[in-house]
Structures are given as C-alpha cells and as structure tokens.
Design a protein around this motif. Structure first.
Motif: not given
Length: 788
Positions: A399-416
């Motif tokens: 679902k994600f790139l190998m080194v995804a860019r944090l563009t919003n809070q939702k993505l930050f919560q899912e990756l971290c």
C-alpha cells in the motif's frame, strides 16, 4: 296361511322401523356399531364427507394445474424457435419485457403476460430446464409437487389427513427463501456501519415486504446477482419495509420492490428491468469514471513516473479483456487512497513494447506494483483466475512506497502507529529534507538504505521541511546546524495526542558510507535498548499537502448537488420531489410576480417633467385633480428659476415613478398674493404680518415647496434649509413664525447673497419621503382661490 301372512307383515314392519341399516345389523357381528346411530356416527360421516370433498377439490386443482402446465410453451411465449441460440432468446426477452412491463403497458393483462414472458425466459435461459422441456414437455418443476401431493394423500383411505401448509402462500415471509436473512439491515446498523463502509465499496440494497408478488418474481435474479457481486466485493443489503419502516423511509423507498445503490454515502435508485446484465451495469455505473487509466506504450512512462507527485505506488493489470473487469474497478475504488491503477489490454495494438519490457504472459492475467523504480516492479502476481482474496492480499502488502512522504496526519498514523505495548514497539526513521536536485543525492542514499533494512517494526519515511515547518521545528533544536542539509530522526509515537520520543543523528545526512554505518549501528542498539530515544516532544498535526483548494471542493460539491437534483427530477417519486418542486414553484412565482408588477408599473422617466402652474392649467392641475393625486409645487422667481429647477429635479427624481405625484413650479413675481393667501391658513405655523409691516415687500418665498391635494383641499409646506441650522427639520411646520421674524429682522438672513440658492432645497428628498408616509402636518382650506 293367515298365520304365515301375519308373520311376514310383522317382519316387514320391524324392518321398516329399523331401516336397512338395522336389517343389515342383524347379519353383522354384534361388536360393530352402526356409524349412523348417535352423535359419534354423525361426526364420523361428516369427517368422511369433508375428506372426500377436499380430495375432489385438490384433484380438480391438480388437474387444472397440470393442464395449465401442459399448455404453457416458452418458445411460443417468446416467439422463438426450438433451435434458437441464447443470444436470440435474450434479445426476444428484452424486447417483450420492455413492451409488456406493467409500469409502461397499461393493458389489464400486461402483468400476467409479463409473468409468462419472465417464466419462459427463466426456462429457456437455463440449459438444464430447457433440455427437460424439450425432452418431456416440462421444465422439471412439477415433479416435486406431484411427489409431495402423493406423499400427503398416500394413506388417505385410513382417515382424512389435512395438511395446514395448504393455506401457506409463498407471500408469507416464513415460507420465503432464507438466503436474504444474512443481508437484512437495521437502521442503526445502516447508519453506523453500512454508510461509512460505502466509501470503500458500493452497496446494492433491495427493499422488500410481505404480500409482494413482484418481490417473488425478481427473487431468482436477485439471488443469482447478489451471490455474483458479493464475490467481487460489492456489499449486499436487504431492507424489510414492514419491519424497518424508518430505514425504508430514510432511503426514500416508498414502494416494493425497490433496488438502490449506495456509494460514498449517496443513494441512487435502479429504474431498469431486473435482469443480470442491467444490475451489473448499474453497479458499474455507480463507480467513478476515473478510477482506472488505460495504459499503452505511449503513456506508461508518464503514468509510472507520477509516483512522486501522487505519493502512491502504481498498479498495472495486464489482461486480454478489451474492457476493464468489474473486479478490477471495485478493487481500484477500495484502494484509491493508497494506490493508482492502470489497465493494459494486451490484445490492443500499441502495447507490444510494454508487454515485452516487463516479460508479460499475454494468456495469463498479471498484476504488477511499481514504487520508486519505474524500470522494475516491486512485486508481481500472476493467476489464470484472479480472485478478490488474492488481489486483496497482494495489494494490502504494497500500500505504501518504500520511503513514503508524510503528506497528512492520517498517513503518519498509519505508517508510524502508536506503541501498544513493550513487545509491539514500532519505530520510524524520518528523513527531514527538501525539494530539488540539491537534496536528491541524500534522498537516493536514504532510499537505498531503506530497501536493504525495512522490517515490520521499522518504517522509513521522509518529509519536506518547507511544507511541514512545525513538524521540523519541533525535532530540530539546532536549526543552524542543519540549514540547507538533510537530517535523520528516529522516533516512536506514544499516543494520539502527539507525544513522541526520538533521537536525531548528530551529523547531517549526506548519504555517505559513514552515515550508513552510524544509522545502522543506532538501529541495532535500539533493538536492545529502547531507552536510546531519550528526547521527548509533542508534535502538532501535519498539514494536508494534497487536499484540494476550497474553490475546487466547492465546485465539486456544487456539481454533485446538481447531479443529484437532475437524477431526482427524472427518477424520484413525487414524495421525494415535493420539496424541490415547492422551492422551484416558489421561485417561479416570485419571478413571475415581479415581472407582472414591473409590466403594469409606469416606468420611471429619465427626466423630471415640471410644468408651470398658470391660470390656464390651474383647474386641471389642482382644483380638479383626481382623488389620491397631489401636485408638488416649487416657489421660485425669475432670477432663481434655472438654479432651483435643476436642484428640484435632482431631489425629486427618485419619486417620479409614482403616478400619483405631479410636479409644477409657481412664479413668485406673478402670483405672490395667491401664495400669501394660502399661508394665512397656516397661521399657527406661519403667521403673516399685516400689510403695514415695513418688511412686507422684502420677504423671500423662493425655495418653498407646497404639496397640494386638490380633492381634499389641504396642503403640506416645506421651508427652505437655513444655513447654520443643521438641527432643524426641513418641512416641519414648527418654528415657522420665528423663522419669518428672523428674516424680517435682517435682510441678510434670507437674501441670496447670504446663502447659496441651491442649499434652499437641501433635504427636500427626506421631506418627500415623509410626504409619502403621510407623517407631515396638513393645512386645510375651505376652497382653492383663483390664481389671478
């Protein structure tokens, strides 16, 4: 002889008294009683008679049903031959179904005809039923009935047996197919679960009820389509209008059966014939049209290179189908927030280079995921029969790139994600960098390191410092040290409020071998010593970098609203249309009323028509003026005529639209005596000195305005504005005497040289407003004097 005759007569008399049954009873065993003797015998006879009547009735019904079944010919109903293909049968069914649909055909026998057409198509579209009919003249449906009938009445001679299921019609929900039970929806379940889930997959919902013949008619098609679509990922729901009236009303379904689709919280009703093809197309039309992009040799490089702009992996499906499969569209809708989808039709000319580069087997569907590298896929799956479960497992792991860019809070919560326990620690290595070629080398080195060291408990991400300044400032204490350079931070989230522990690499990240060794050593120490993350801070929520602008969101919302209104206008029932129609007719009524009023209203002129009041038009403009009309007369002299008329026109121009107002002027040089005669009737306001007053001939009445009502014989008076008296009210009749005395005491108070002539009519417009309101004082006179 006599004795023998008497004996025979006695014997016949006994037989007549007992009846035939009594006579027979004498020959039978004495242990068996006559059934006709007593109440019990009567009940037995009654039951036997009822049993025989029921048997005859059922036999007649069975014979009638058998005759009806024998007369039914599906080929004759559809008008096709026995050798017709499935395509010809389907074409004939569609044509007849449109012609005899009860909603379109008002013929009294349309419903029965439509049922026959549907039954005929159901037999001929099924190869097994068609073969049974061709072989035996029956589709095999009556066999079960005959066996059931034989089983019920097999032992009828042993006593009357009445099966209560005879009165159970198929309309009753208890006798319905129980396959719908797992799809039943309730109001709270629909609001709390189905609506949020509709943003991930579309739903097909059926509204049904008891005693609904049409609901039974569509049941076979619904069951088949529901099973097929559910396997593809479509949500299925059933609402019983009899038990869930609140939910049925909320959905806008006021009749049964009704079929509707739900996607992104939006409801769309189905309005076509209930057949498999129409229902599949209806669900497909619910999906957005831009989910899957068609990919060829010309655009695949551009498509795969958009990973940096979209911040998403890109998926390519290679298949030999000319159209995008519905399963793939549903998958693209479910993962649209994480992945971008493209479809390659391998049989199309112009895809040879693409297929050759990635070594595609054109006979087997292939799915590839591309991340940061366009020249090679990150993952591949091939299967002759792509199932939903296989695709979901494959995509959920990418679902994600190998080194995804944090563009919003939702993505930050899912990756971290937040740490749940000491054994479920998850860390994030964050590269704080910038945009442009200056930071490209550091990013590529970090990407290479991440590809070699990514684990389930460690995610690698990056962030642009200029786009997320608050995030970067909270982590970089010494900004001067990292100005214009990249930095690596390892962090762990502790709660959703933003609390984290972190450690930053002491030196800026350049991507050198030494930097790689330092970062790798730090990660190894972190496995055994979680306390290595010694710094703490609280992070604010990230900005949503990819969110559309307000204007674009507003435009999309407007388009959706217009689309809903357009769909409701043509397909919704009258109950749903009443609010919209009420609003529409109200707007039309207001608009039409305004047009009518404007049409009958006298248009305002571009100028003010002011006529002189003379002895010629005196009667018509004043004495015989129509009721409700008034003549506004300006008093002027020959020397002030031009200036006062211009000012008068400016002040009264806004009132020229009223047909009850007329405008005139009176020459003070010619008709001073007429004016002074009128002013005598305003003695309480404007007493006139006697003729021996030395200032009698010096009074200046220019600038005075009289509103004359000829029919009711009264007038209202406006006095000129005096410079220096801003607090006075023009047109009010108080202090008029004092103003005249002030004029008499000094010539300078009323002479043109002491004040501007134009200012005499200052605030005349306010006086006109009070005149129309009727709030001015009125001075009545017995009759209008002659002008001469």
């Amino acid at each position: 002889m006599v004795t023998a005759g008497r004996a025979r007569r006695k014997r016949r008399r006994r037989v007549g008294e007992g009846g035939p049954s009594a006579a027979l009873a004498g020959r039978r065993s004495p242990q068996r009683r006559c059934p006709s003797s007593g109440p019990a015998g009567a009940m037995e006879l009654g039951r036997a008679g009822l049993a025989w009547a029921a048997a005859l009735l059922l036999a007649a019904l069975g014979a009638q049903a058998a005759a009806a079944a024998g007369d039914f010919d599906p080929y004759r109903v559809l008008g096709v031959g026995r050798s017709s293909s499935q395509a010809d049968i389907k074409k004939a069914y569609k044509r007849l179904a449109r012609e005899w649909h009860p909603d379109k055909n008002k013929d009294p026998g349309a419903e029965d005809k439509f049922i026959q057409i549907s039954k005929a198509y159901e037999i001929l579209s099924n190869e097994e039923k068609r073969a049974n009919f061709d072989r035996y003249g029956d589709a095999g449906e009556s066999q079960g009935y005959s066996q059931h009938q034989h089983r019920q009445f097999h032992h009828f001679h042993e006593g009357f047996y009445f099966d209560e299921s005879f009165f159970h019609f198929p309309f009753n929900s208890e006798r319905r197919d129980t396959s719908d039970e797992k799809y039943l929806l309730h109001f709270s379940h629909y609001i709390n679960e189905i609506v949020p889930d509709s943003f991930k997959k579309p739903y097909l919902i059926k509204i049904t009820s008891d005693w609904c013949f049409s609901c039974i008619h569509i049941e076979p098609v619904w069951k088949e389509v529901a099973q097929e679509l559910e396997a593809l990922g479509v949500g299925i729901g059933v609402v019983h209008a009899g038990y869930e009236r609140r939910l049925a009303h909320h959905l806008g379904a006021h009749s049964t059966p009704s079929l509707l689709g739900l996607i992104n919280g939006k409801i769309t009703f189905f309005h076509n014939a209930v057949i498999r093809e129409n229902l599949r197309q209806f669900v497909e039309n619910l999906l957005p049209g831009n989910l899957v992009e068609k990919i060829t040799d010309k655009n695949y490089i551009r498509f795969l290179s958009n990973w940096k702009k979209d911040n998403k992996p890109h998926v390519l499906l290679f298949d030999h189908m000319p159209v995008v499969p519905l399963l793939y569209k549903l998958t693209a809708f479910a993962y649209r927030d994480y992945l971008s989808f493209g479809y390659v039709y391998v049989g199309l000319r112009g895809t040879e280079e693409l297929s050759s580069q990635y070594n595609i087997n054109v006979y087997t569907p292939t799915m590839m995921i591309f991340k940061e590298h366009v020249d090679r896929p990150a993952d591949v799956v091939q299967a002759r029969d792509m199932k939903k479960q296989l695709i979901d497992d494959f995509l959920s792991q990418n679902k994600f790139l190998m080194v995804a860019r944090l563009t919003n809070q939702k993505l930050f919560q899912e990756l971290c994600p937040v740490k749940k326990s000491h054994r479920q620690r998850k860390h994030c290595a964050v590269l704080l960098t910038g945009e442009g070629d200056k930071f490209a080398e550091a990013y590529e080195a970090f990407l290479t390191f991440a590809a070699a060291n990514t684990k389930d408990t460690l995610k690698f991400v990056h962030i642009y410092r200029d786009r997320q300044p608050e995030f970067a400032d909270a982590l970089l204490m010494d900004e001067e040290k990292y100005r214009g350079k990249s930095a690596v931070v390892i962090l762990e989230r502790h709660n959703n409020a933003g609390k984290i522990t972190y450690k930053i690499l002491e030196e800026a990240w350049q991507g050198s071998k030494e930097d790689n060794f330092i970062l790798l050593d730090l990660l190894d120490q972190l496995r055994t010593d979680p306390g290595l993350l010694s710094s703490e801070t609280v992070l604010a929520d990230l900005n949503d970098e990819l969110a559309p602008m307000f204007l674009i969101r507003w435009l999309y919302s407007t388009l959706d609203y217009i689309s809903d209104c357009w769909d409701s206008l043509f397909h919704s029932n009258w109950r749903e249309m009443m609010p919209l129609l009420s609003l529409l007719f109200s707007a039309l009524f207001i608009l039409f009323g305004t047009v009518i009023v404007q049409a009958f209203r006298i248009p305002k002129k571009g100028f003010v028509e002011v006529t002189e009041l003379t002895d010629i038009n005196y009667n018509s403009n004043l004495v015989r003026l129509r009721p409700g009309h008034m003549n506004v007369v300006l008093i002027l002299s020959n020397s002030t005529k031009t200036i006062l008329l211009q000012k008068f026109a400016l002040e009264v121009y806004t009132f020229t639209g009223s047909s009850s107002l007329h405008f005139s002027f009176l020459s003070l040089d010619k008709h001073r005596e007429w004016l002074e005669y009128l002013l005598e009737f305003a003695q309480d306001v404007a007493p006139i000195p006697n003729q021996y007053d030395k200032h009698f001939l010096e009074r200046d009445y220019t600038g005075y305005v009289l509103a004359l009502n000829g029919h009711k014989k009264y007038f209202c008076l406006f006095k000129p504005h005096r410079s220096g008296d801003e607090g006075g009210t023009p047109g009010s009749c108080e202090d008029y005497d004092s103003s005249l005395h002030a004029e008499a005491r000094g010539k300078s108070s009323c002479s043109p040289g002491s004040r501007s002539i134009k200012n005499k009519l200052h605030k005349l417009s306010f006086w006109m407003e009070r005149l129309l309101e009727g709030s001015l004082q009125r001075f009545y006179i017995p009759s209008w004097p002659a002008l001469d």
